[in-house]
Design a protein around this motif. Structure first.
Motif, PDB file in Angstrom:
ATOM      1  N   MET B   1      38.595   0.352  17.888  1.00  9.53           N
ATOM      2  CA  MET B   1      39.521   0.779  18.936  1.00  9.53           C
ATOM      3  C   MET B   1      39.343  -0.055  20.193  1.00  9.53           C
ATOM      4  O   MET B   1      40.300  -0.479  20.821  1.00  9.53           O
ATOM      5  CB  MET B   1      39.279   2.254  19.251  1.00  9.53           C
ATOM      6  N   SER B 424      38.650   7.112  26.575  1.00 10.12           N
ATOM      7  CA  SER B 424      37.953   7.513  25.361  1.00 10.12           C
ATOM      8  C   SER B 424      38.802   7.278  24.132  1.00 10.12           C
ATOM      9  O   SER B 424      40.030   7.241  24.189  1.00 10.12           O
ATOM     10  CB  SER B 424      37.556   8.975  25.449  1.00 10.12           C
ATOM     11  N   ASP B 425      38.110   7.108  23.024  1.00 13.10           N
ATOM     12  CA  ASP B 425      38.801   6.979  21.746  1.00 13.10           C
ATOM     13  C   ASP B 425      39.640   8.220  21.475  1.00 13.10           C
ATOM     14  O   ASP B 425      40.718   8.137  20.904  1.00 13.10           O
ATOM     15  CB  ASP B 425      37.783   6.782  20.624  1.00 13.10           C
ATOM     16  N   ASP B 426      39.147   9.382  21.921  1.00 16.32           N
ATOM     17  CA  ASP B 426      39.888  10.629  21.713  1.00 16.32           C
ATOM     18  C   ASP B 426      41.235  10.601  22.429  1.00 16.32           C
ATOM     19  O   ASP B 426      42.244  11.018  21.888  1.00 16.32           O
ATOM     20  CB  ASP B 426      39.084  11.830  22.228  1.00 16.32           C
ATOM     21  N   GLN B 427      41.209  10.112  23.688  1.00 15.54           N
ATOM     22  CA  GLN B 427      42.472  10.047  24.435  1.00 15.54           C
ATOM     23  C   GLN B 427      43.447   9.085  23.775  1.00 15.54           C
ATOM     24  O   GLN B 427      44.630   9.376  23.628  1.00 15.54           O
ATOM     25  CB  GLN B 427      42.198   9.594  25.872  1.00 15.54           C
ATOM     26  N   PHE B 429      43.500   8.156  20.684  1.00 13.59           N
ATOM     27  CA  PHE B 429      43.933   8.686  19.395  1.00 13.59           C
ATOM     28  C   PHE B 429      45.028   9.730  19.590  1.00 13.59           C
ATOM     29  O   PHE B 429      46.041   9.721  18.894  1.00 13.59           O
ATOM     30  CB  PHE B 429      42.740   9.265  18.634  1.00 13.59           C
ATOM     31  N   LEU B 430      44.836  10.601  20.586  1.00 16.51           N
ATOM     32  CA  LEU B 430      45.873  11.606  20.860  1.00 16.51           C
ATOM     33  C   LEU B 430      47.212  10.916  21.156  1.00 16.51           C
ATOM     34  O   LEU B 430      48.241  11.259  20.580  1.00 16.51           O
ATOM     35  CB  LEU B 430      45.465  12.498  22.044  1.00 16.51           C
ATOM     36  N   CYS B 431      47.194   9.934  22.032  1.00 17.26           N
ATOM     37  CA  CYS B 431      48.444   9.248  22.401  1.00 17.26           C
ATOM     38  C   CYS B 431      49.078   8.578  21.191  1.00 17.26           C
ATOM     39  O   CYS B 431      50.284   8.658  20.976  1.00 17.26           O
ATOM     40  CB  CYS B 431      48.190   8.192  23.471  1.00 17.26           C
ATOM     41  N   GLN B 432      48.253   7.884  20.408  1.00 15.91           N
ATOM     42  CA  GLN B 432      48.806   7.171  19.259  1.00 15.91           C
ATOM     43  C   GLN B 432      49.309   8.144  18.200  1.00 15.91           C
ATOM     44  O   GLN B 432      50.316   7.902  17.554  1.00 15.91           O
ATOM     45  CB  GLN B 432      47.756   6.232  18.672  1.00 15.91           C
ATOM     46  N   GLN B 433      48.598   9.263  18.047  1.00 14.64           N
ATOM     47  CA  GLN B 433      49.040  10.261  17.072  1.00 14.64           C
ATOM     48  C   GLN B 433      50.395  10.826  17.483  1.00 14.64           C
ATOM     49  O   GLN B 433      51.148  11.323  16.664  1.00 14.64           O
ATOM     50  CB  GLN B 433      47.998  11.382  16.949  1.00 14.64           C
ATOM     51  N   LEU B 436      52.748   6.799  20.390  1.00 10.82           N
ATOM     52  CA  LEU B 436      52.691   5.722  21.379  1.00 10.82           C
ATOM     53  C   LEU B 436      51.813   4.587  20.865  1.00 10.82           C
ATOM     54  O   LEU B 436      50.775   4.841  20.262  1.00 10.82           O
ATOM     55  CB  LEU B 436      52.100   6.251  22.687  1.00 10.82           C
ATOM     56  N   ASP B 437      52.214   3.334  21.134  1.00 10.46           N
ATOM     57  CA  ASP B 437      51.337   2.250  20.706  1.00 10.46           C
ATOM     58  C   ASP B 437      50.150   2.151  21.671  1.00 10.46           C
ATOM     59  O   ASP B 437      50.163   2.728  22.759  1.00 10.46           O
ATOM     60  CB  ASP B 437      52.085   0.921  20.533  1.00 10.46           C
ATOM     61  N   ALA B 438      49.134   1.395  21.252  1.00 12.65           N
ATOM     62  CA  ALA B 438      47.873   1.386  21.986  1.00 12.65           C
ATOM     63  C   ALA B 438      48.049   0.899  23.431  1.00 12.65           C
ATOM     64  O   ALA B 438      47.470   1.451  24.363  1.00 12.65           O
ATOM     65  CB  ALA B 438      46.849   0.522  21.261  1.00 12.65           C
ATOM     66  N   MET B 444      49.271   4.259  30.190  1.00  8.41           N
ATOM     67  CA  MET B 444      49.557   5.617  30.637  1.00  8.41           C
ATOM     68  C   MET B 444      48.283   6.306  31.151  1.00  8.41           C
ATOM     69  O   MET B 444      48.284   6.947  32.195  1.00  8.41           O
ATOM     70  CB  MET B 444      50.143   6.406  29.466  1.00  8.41           C
ATOM     71  N   ILE B 445      47.196   6.128  30.423  1.00  6.88           N
ATOM     72  CA  ILE B 445      45.928   6.752  30.820  1.00  6.88           C
ATOM     73  C   ILE B 445      45.459   6.179  32.163  1.00  6.88           C
ATOM     74  O   ILE B 445      45.036   6.904  33.065  1.00  6.88           O
ATOM     75  CB  ILE B 445      44.848   6.539  29.723  1.00  6.88           C
TER      76      ILE B 445
END
Lengths: 252, 478
Positions: B1, B424-427, B429-433, B436-438, B444-445
């Motif tokens: 990631m 974080s990877d969690d944030q 991952f939530l966005c991509q799930q 949204l692309d990386a 955005m974050i």
């Protein structure tokens, strides 16, 4: 719409799923139950493409595509949704902005036109009411300072807005009181339209009193050991998972 | 990631083009003759030249500061040219029609059309190209309100009393190494005077562009808000993509008299160098404001460019009940280094200051916050609140915080909060799930992280700043 064949999954070189098979057709609700550590959450993470969850063999076809070849965002755009057990906070990014960007990214990937701000605001307000959250939650940062129950309801709001083909609910009942549980269940039930499919992952039978599944599967030690109808969940409720440990073989 | 994050932060610098403009450029080198030369080019009065020469003499005795958390090769001050101006500007064009179209095109390309009818409504612009001001728009409209907004070189000619009274009154010519250098060789910059009780009818802004190779830019800005007046001012900066480092040493002085308010915003996007640290602007800037009774100065900065940033916009809260604010977003990536923050000097009673600093580090960069809060012996009831947040993207960057607190008054209250977090990877991952692309997810974050600062920018520029961050972050996601 989802076909999982002989799926083996490792996390940090440890095999968690050991040959899982599952077929889900349009409009079906499948509950996956099992003791802690059986690999229930792993299934959701693997399907949604989380890093660190590696399919070592087997294959997964979703909406006629090889799911394992797709990136996380492409899977989402193809219509796969995961409601998180522990939704993470994104400070400073409003729920509204986050969801609008998400929904429009998915729409654009499908060749549909993006919603305007006004169009989306209307949809978001409806969805917000649907899960019984005050409208100011749209303005607040994503999950920022939300209680456990509010986070879960926020996940269902996203489900409602994203209109996925398949929604995976990862222990959406954990930590909820009965009222919040009902709201979550009602939100999910309202999205059952005969086409959308669900995988409801849960430890307890309780959630299934409100979301009635078409099929129930018991996951233990990385495999589905028993499948049946809603009555199977009641059996588990009555006798717990202890029978699994006695080495009883799957009969379904 | 994190590899994906790195990808998203890979640089793309949109303002990196070079304008084909014929220029009169002084040969490299610095001595008293060069300073006389600059002064002569600007037709300056004797007192100004004398002021410059004194600054130069004190500079010669000074040592370049080395306390900042920055590492760079020593600057050869004799290898820089201290004056460069487009030839076409020699005849002082009277109107926009007489300005070299290539110059106008430069600003157009940067998204700053200088024809008034094409401009953002309600924003007057002073466009500074290398060492001279190309044009200042909406001057007539501002004059109607009694507001003076012009290049400082013109102010020295036309309003010598005002300039003489205030120049060096906030940042003395021997204040520090870079301020002394600037005082000796400053070329252009903006002068603003808002008369008593006037609310400036438009946003004022200056757009600085370095174009010529091996040239330094040394601008000087002086803003005087007379009693009870109000002004909002914004500066923007870009430079071409070059392999050589270029020097930018500016001085900004703000004077807010009783009951006046100055809002000063900066969007700094100097060329940051490439990913290996080749080229880029060295940005050594002294910015300070003085607040008299009930006055307020608010600094907002979005710093995304420059190879080296050394910058501490400060407030001297001299008058009772005066207010100082500092809102900052500093983004570093690649090999960029930033050491930035503020000083809040509380002298008067019941003075208040707020510091919100957001540092974002990515790539192999280093980002330091350095801030001083000083409560003087007479600052009864003074208050400060500081919030200092760092966001790390990837695992090869660094964030540092150097807060200094000095209090000589027992009734003064100082609060300091600091956090360091990672995207974080969690944030992600939530966005991509959610589809949204990386890259979009990281931007955005990061934008969310900076929200408290962006909301302080004038509206027209808040959007720009968000976009700038997006461009800067492009390729930095993993």
């Amino acid at each position: 719409m989802l076909s999982i064949k002989n799926l083996h999954v490792s996390v940090e070189d440890k095999e968690i799923l050991k040959g899982l098979n599952l077929e889900i057709s349009e409009g079906e609700v499948h509950a996956i139950m099992g003791p802690n550590g059986a690999g229930k959450s792993t299934l959701g993470y693997l399907l949604s493409g989380r890093e660190g969850y590696e399919a070592t063999s087997g294959n997964v076809v979703f909406a006629e595509r090889d799911l394992l070849d797709l990136e996380v965002d492409e899977r989402a755009q193809a219509g796969l949704f995961l409601a998180f057990q522990y939704p993470v906070e994104i400070p400073g990014v409003s729920n509204m902005e986050f969801m609008k960007e998400s929904v429009n990214a998915v729409r654009e990937a499908r060749g549909e036109e993006a919603y305007t701000a006004a169009e989306f605001l209307k949809l978001a307000k409806e969805a917000c009411k649907h899960v019984n959250l005050p409208l100011d939650f749209l303005k607040r940062g994503v999950n920022e300072g939300f209680s456990g129950g509010e986070k879960k309801r926020n996940e269902i709001m996203q489900l409602i807005l994203l209109q996925p083909k398949l929604a995976i609910l990862d222990e959406s009942d954990s930590g909820l009181d009965i009222d919040a549980l009902k709201v979550v269940a009602e939100g999910v039930n309202s999205q059952r339209d005969g086409k959308r499919s669900f995988i409801v992952v849960t430890h307890y039978q309780r959630l299934l009193d409100f979301i009635e599944p078409d099929f129930v599967h018991i996951l233990a030690d990385g495999k589905i050991v028993k499948s049946g109808g809603p009555e199977l969940a009641k059996e588990v409720e009555a006798s717990g998972y202890a029978w699994l440990e006695k080495g009883e073989e799957a009969t379904a | 990631m994190s590899e994906q994050i790195e990808q998203a932060i890979l640089r793309k610098y949109d303002a990196g083009f070079v304008s084909e403009v014929e220029s009169d450029t002084f040969p490299a080198g610095l001595d008293e003759d060069v300073i006389r030369g600059i002064s002569a080019m600007k037709n300056e009065p004797e007192w100004m030249l004398e002021w410059r020469l004194q600054a130069f003499r004190s500079w010669q005795k000074m040592k370049e500061p080395d306390w900042a958390h920055l590492g760079y090769d020593p600057v050869d001050y004799q290898a820089i040219s201290y004056y460069s101006a487009p030839k076409s500007m020699k005849d002082k064009p009277k109107s926009l029609d007489e300005v070299d179209p290539e110059l106008l095109r430069t600003y157009e390309k940067l998204g700053i059309p200088l024809h008034e009818q094409e401009m953002l409504a309600g924003v007057a612009v002073d466009a500074v190209f290398d060492s001279v001001s190309v044009v200042t728009t909406f001057r007539e409209k501002l004059e109607e309100a009694g507001v003076i907004f012009c290049p400082i070189s013109e102010a020295i000619e036309k309003y010598p009393d005002l300039v003489k009274k205030y120049i060096g009154s906030v940042v003395p010519r021997g204040d520090n190494f870079f301020a002394a250098l600037n005082s000796a060789v400053f070329t252009d910059g903006s002068f603003v005077y808002i008369p008593k009780g006037v609310r400036c009818p438009m946003e004022l802004s200056t757009y600085f562009r370095i174009n010529e190779l091996n040239t330094g830019q040394f601008e000087r800005t002086l803003i005087v808000a007379d009693e009870g007046s109000h002004v909002s001012y914004l500066e923007g900066c870009t430079a071409p993509q070059r392999d050589e480092n270029q020097l930018h040493a500016a001085v900004v002085e703000l004077v807010a008299l009783d009951d006046a308010e100055i809002k000063y915003s900066t969007v700094q996007n100097w060329y940051p160098g490439d990913e290996n640290g080749k080229g880029g602007i060295y940005n050594f800037v002294t910015k300070r404001g003085v607040c008299e009774r009930n006055a307020k100065i608010s600094w907002t900065q979005v710093e995304t460019g420059s190879a080296i940033t050394w910058k501490y916009p400060s407030c001297v809260l001299r008058g009772d009940n005066s207010v100082g604010e500092f809102y900052s977003v500093a983004l570093t990536r690649g090999r960029q280094q930033a050491d930035t923050g503020t000083k809040m000097i509380h002298l008067g009673k019941n003075t208040k200051s707020t510091i919100i600093s957001k540092g974002i580090s990515a790539g192999n960069s280093s980002n330091a916050y350095r801030g001083l809060v000083k409560m003087g012996p007479n600052s009864d009831g003074a208050r400060n609140f500081t919030e200092c947040d760092s966001l790390l993207i990837g695992d090869t960057c660094a964030a540092h915080t150097f807060p200094y607190i000095e209090s000589s008054n027992p009734s003064a209250i100082v609060e300091h909060e600091a956090t360091t977090s990672k995207v974080s990877d969690d944030q992600l991952f939530l966005c991509q799930q959610r589809g949204l692309d990386a890259e979009k997810a990281v931007s955005m974050i990061v934008n969310g992280f900076c929200k408290e600062v962006f909301k302080e920018l004038p509206m027209e520029f808040a959007v720009e700043a968000g976009k700038l961050l997006e461009i800067s972050l492009e390729g930095s996601v993993g």
